[in-house]
Design an enzyme around this catalytic site. Structure first.
Site, PDB file in Angstrom:
ATOM      1  N   ARG A  21       0.837  -1.079   0.049  1.00  0.00           N
ATOM      2  CA  ARG A  21      -0.069   0.031  -0.064  1.00  0.00           C
ATOM      3  C   ARG A  21       0.935   1.333  -0.028  1.00  0.00           C
ATOM      4  NH1 ARG A  21      -3.913   0.066   4.974  1.00  0.00           N
ATOM      5  NH2 ARG A  21      -1.703   0.681   5.863  1.00  0.00           N
ATOM      6  N   LYS A  31       5.720 -17.326   9.289  1.00  0.00           N
ATOM      7  CA  LYS A  31       5.108 -17.401  10.711  1.00  0.00           C
ATOM      8  C   LYS A  31       4.619 -15.908  11.031  1.00  0.00           C
ATOM      9  CE  LYS A  31       8.578 -16.360  13.355  1.00  0.00           C
ATOM     10  NZ  LYS A  31       9.224 -16.189  14.632  1.00  0.00           N
ATOM     11  N   GLU A  80      18.763 -14.555  22.753  1.00  0.00           N
ATOM     12  CA  GLU A  80      19.071 -13.487  21.975  1.00  0.00           C
ATOM     13  C   GLU A  80      19.375 -12.027  22.989  1.00  0.00           C
ATOM     14  OE1 GLU A  80      16.691 -12.803  18.200  1.00  0.00           O
ATOM     15  OE2 GLU A  80      15.342 -13.342  19.675  1.00  0.00           O
ATOM     16  N   HIS A 137      10.580 -22.726  15.743  1.00  0.00           N
ATOM     17  CA  HIS A 137      12.080 -23.144  15.655  1.00  0.00           C
ATOM     18  C   HIS A 137      12.402 -23.967  16.643  1.00  0.00           C
ATOM     19  CE1 HIS A 137      11.998 -19.664  13.297  1.00  0.00           C
ATOM     20  NE2 HIS A 137      12.237 -18.607  14.222  1.00  0.00           N
ATOM     21  N   LYS A 165      14.474 -13.026  24.949  1.00  0.00           N
ATOM     22  CA  LYS A 165      15.312 -11.725  24.514  1.00  0.00           C
ATOM     23  C   LYS A 165      15.902 -11.060  25.461  1.00  0.00           C
ATOM     24  CE  LYS A 165      12.636 -11.133  20.214  1.00  0.00           C
ATOM     25  NZ  LYS A 165      13.402 -11.587  19.234  1.00  0.00           N
TER      26      LYS A 165
HETATM   27  C1  BG6 Z   1      12.401 -15.050  14.313  1.00  0.00           C
HETATM   28  C2  BG6 Z   1      11.597 -14.507  15.432  1.00  0.00           C
HETATM   29  O1  BG6 Z   1      11.875 -15.869  13.628  1.00  0.00           O
HETATM   30  O2  BG6 Z   1      13.717 -15.457  14.606  1.00  0.00           O
HETATM   31  C3  BG6 Z   1      12.668 -13.051  15.942  1.00  0.00           C
HETATM   32  O3  BG6 Z   1      10.550 -13.895  14.947  1.00  0.00           O
HETATM   33  C4  BG6 Z   1      14.023 -13.557  16.304  1.00  0.00           C
HETATM   34  O4  BG6 Z   1      12.030 -12.744  17.397  1.00  0.00           O
HETATM   35  C5  BG6 Z   1      14.402 -14.559  15.012  1.00  0.00           C
HETATM   36  O5  BG6 Z   1      14.935 -12.299  16.636  1.00  0.00           O
HETATM   37  C6  BG6 Z   1      15.930 -14.768  15.315  1.00  0.00           C
HETATM   38  O6  BG6 Z   1      16.388 -15.430  13.968  1.00  0.00           O
HETATM   39  P1  BG6 Z   1      18.169 -15.769  13.932  1.00  0.00           P
HETATM   40  O7  BG6 Z   1      18.148 -16.378  12.702  1.00  0.00           O
HETATM   41  O8  BG6 Z   1      18.933 -14.323  13.941  1.00  0.00           O
HETATM   42  O9  BG6 Z   1      18.349 -16.703  15.269  1.00  0.00           O
END
Ligand code: BG6
Length: 507
Positions: free
Chosen positions: A62, A169, A237, A261, A359
């Protein structure tokens, strides 16, 4: 043993796989995912010579943009985020196939324009009617888009060509909503045309779990309840939610990461050997494993849920989740989640699988640690083995890709003292090639029509079935427990393992 010429053998997976004539239509081009991952991955594939010369990339959003405006966005994202070097001639070739269609996801006129754009590309670029529609948009819009695709004849492939849909997702919010989404998709696309992305499956180290387990003689004999004490799967993370408040608030760590995951990682770690390395056999084994997963009875004691408070990250003071821009001050969304799972089969009876993600934790690391039982008998004195822990096989998914085997060794000296040591395999030290980004691999697989790395609907639904009772229990409990940013999560996570006489690894 017979020798097969690799140039002639279609089953030889070492050959570069180049996509045939085709195009990609990207919905959600203004989002972070498109800018940071998808557009750069398309360029990287082109740069590696894996896309056909007439490849086309159509953006749909959009925005009041012309083709050139969208091309500029792609250009900037490639310059900033592509993995491979920028080459002007590759970019110029890609540029010729870039188009933009402005419009809302429910606007019939825009989809009419999309149809004409695709027809034009088929004629001028030779894309031959082969197009993938990538929905990098909130799932609330999936229905609108696929309905419009169907109404405008875009979902239907002509004889000899293909149409595919790629969905990002979150695939639903719970089991019921995932089923609804599946119905919407199934009403328009056949199951073999639906590609559900779980980008962890595109990571080299994740695929390597199967190589480690099934290509070697030395791990699989230990891979069962006779030798394994427990398994820890961690995806930590150090970052906060960044600019993704709109997506994250109300979703939380369990839906964002465990449902997809981590359960996929667990399936690969715990499943039986597939009869062949093809989509059907692989998915069948993963599905069988997912359907054998059971939750413990006391969810209050065997799960943990947290939310980061102000603290430290990389030496800087950072805000808590509730102070982040765009987050409701009363939000109960968890940013840390840990759960205990069991597998009801002979191989894994009595072996807990601990899954955790969060996180603003101590550091960014994803790993699978298979922790073994102690040797049944030690001929050494208790004092000699004071510093001997449990043997462990650790698959390091990222960032320091490789594998560690931890075992006890004699400490040099006149006394008999045994201490843990690590034997390390590091990808970078053994291979000269760098790993492609997960999205490069997965986009290429979509264009080639190769489904092994895409979970099918049954797997997605089973994963929700596992998680739904946990989410319901947490909902009843109220607020998640705060933990300071930069630590390893809430106290309840420590207690959860301490109750079993175990501790989390500090990777
Ligand atoms: C995503 C999540 O699927 O994976 C995120 O929605 C996350 O919240 C991310 O930060 C992490 O991906 P990667 O590949 O950096 O481990």
């Amino acid at each position: 043993m017979s020798w097969t010429n690799p140039l002639r053998d279609p089953a030889d997976r070492r050959l570069p796989r180049v996509a045939g004539p085709c195009g990609l239509v990207l919905f959600g081009v203004t989002g972070d995912l498109s800018r940071k991952k998808l557009m750069p991955a398309v360029y990287d594939l082109a740069n590696r010579g894996l896309l056909p010369p007439g490849f086309s990339l159509v953006g749909f959003a959009r925005r009041d943009w012309a083709d050139q405006d969208f091309a500029q966005i792609v250009h900037d994202s490639v310059k900033e985020h592509a993995r491979t070097e920028f080459r002007e001639e590759v970019w110029q070739q890609l540029l010729e196939g870039i188009r933009f269609v402005p419009g809302n996801f429910d606007d019939p006129a825009a989809f009419d324009t999309l149809r004409r754009t695709i027809e034009e590309l088929d004629e001028t670029r030779g894309t031959d009617g082969n197009h993938a529609f990538y929905l990098a948009i909130p799932p609330g819009f999936f229905g609108d888009v696929v309905t419009q695709l169907e109404r405008h004849g875009l979902a239907e492939a002509k004889e000899g060509s293909w149409r595919r849909v790629v969905v990002e997702k979150p695939f639903g919010h719970d089991l019921a909503s995932a089923r609804e989404l599946d119905e919407v998709l199934a009403g328009v696309f056949s199951e073999d045309s639906v590609f559900r992305i779980d980008h962890y499956l595109g990571k080299e180290t994740v695929q390597s779990i199967l190589a480690i387990r099934f290509a070697n003689a030395m791990f699989e004999p230990l891979w069962n309840a006779n030798y394994v004490d427990h398994v820890q799967i961690t995806m930590a993370e150090d970052v906060g939610i960044g600019g993704r408040a709109g997506y994250y608030d109300g979703i939380g760590a369990a839906r964002d990461v465990i449902q997809n995951h981590l359960l996929q990682l667990m399936a690969l770690v715990a499943m039986e050997e597939p009869t062949a390395f093809d989509a059907h056999s692989l998915r069948q084994e993963k599905q069988k494993l997912l359907s054998s997963i059971v939750l413990p009875r006391r969810l209050d004691l065997t799960t943990a849920r947290g939310q980061y408070a102000a603290g430290w990250a990389g030496g800087e003071k950072v805000a808590g989740f509730l102070e982040e821009e765009g987050i409701r001050r009363t939000s109960r969304t968890e940013t840390f989640a840990a759960i205990t799972l069991h597998v009801a089969n002979r191989r894994w009876a009595g072996v807990p699988f601990y899954l955790r993600t969060g996180k603003r934790l101590g550091r960014r690391v994803t790993e699978v640690a298979v922790v073994l039982k102690r040797a049944p008998h030690q001929p050494f004195s208790a004092a000699s083995t004071e510093e001997l822990g449990q043997n462990a096989i650790v698959i390091r998914v990222q960032p320091d890709e490789g594998m560690t085997v931890r075992f006890g060794s004699k400490v040099p000296g006149t006394a008999m003292e045994i201490r843990d040591v690590n034997m390390d395999f590091v990808y970078g030290g053994s291979f000269t090639e760098t790993s492609p980004e997960a999205y490069e691999r997965l986009i290429l697989d979509v264009l080639l029509g190769e489904p092994p790395l895409f979970p099918r609907s049954e797997e997605v639904e089973l994963s929700w079935q596992i998680l739904d009772p946990v989410l319901a229990a947490w909902e009843r409990k109220g607020k998640p427990e705060p933990y300071p940013a930069g630590t390893w999560g809430p106290e309840s996570a420590e207690k959860m393992l301490a109750r079993d006489g175990r501790t989390w690894r500090r990777p």
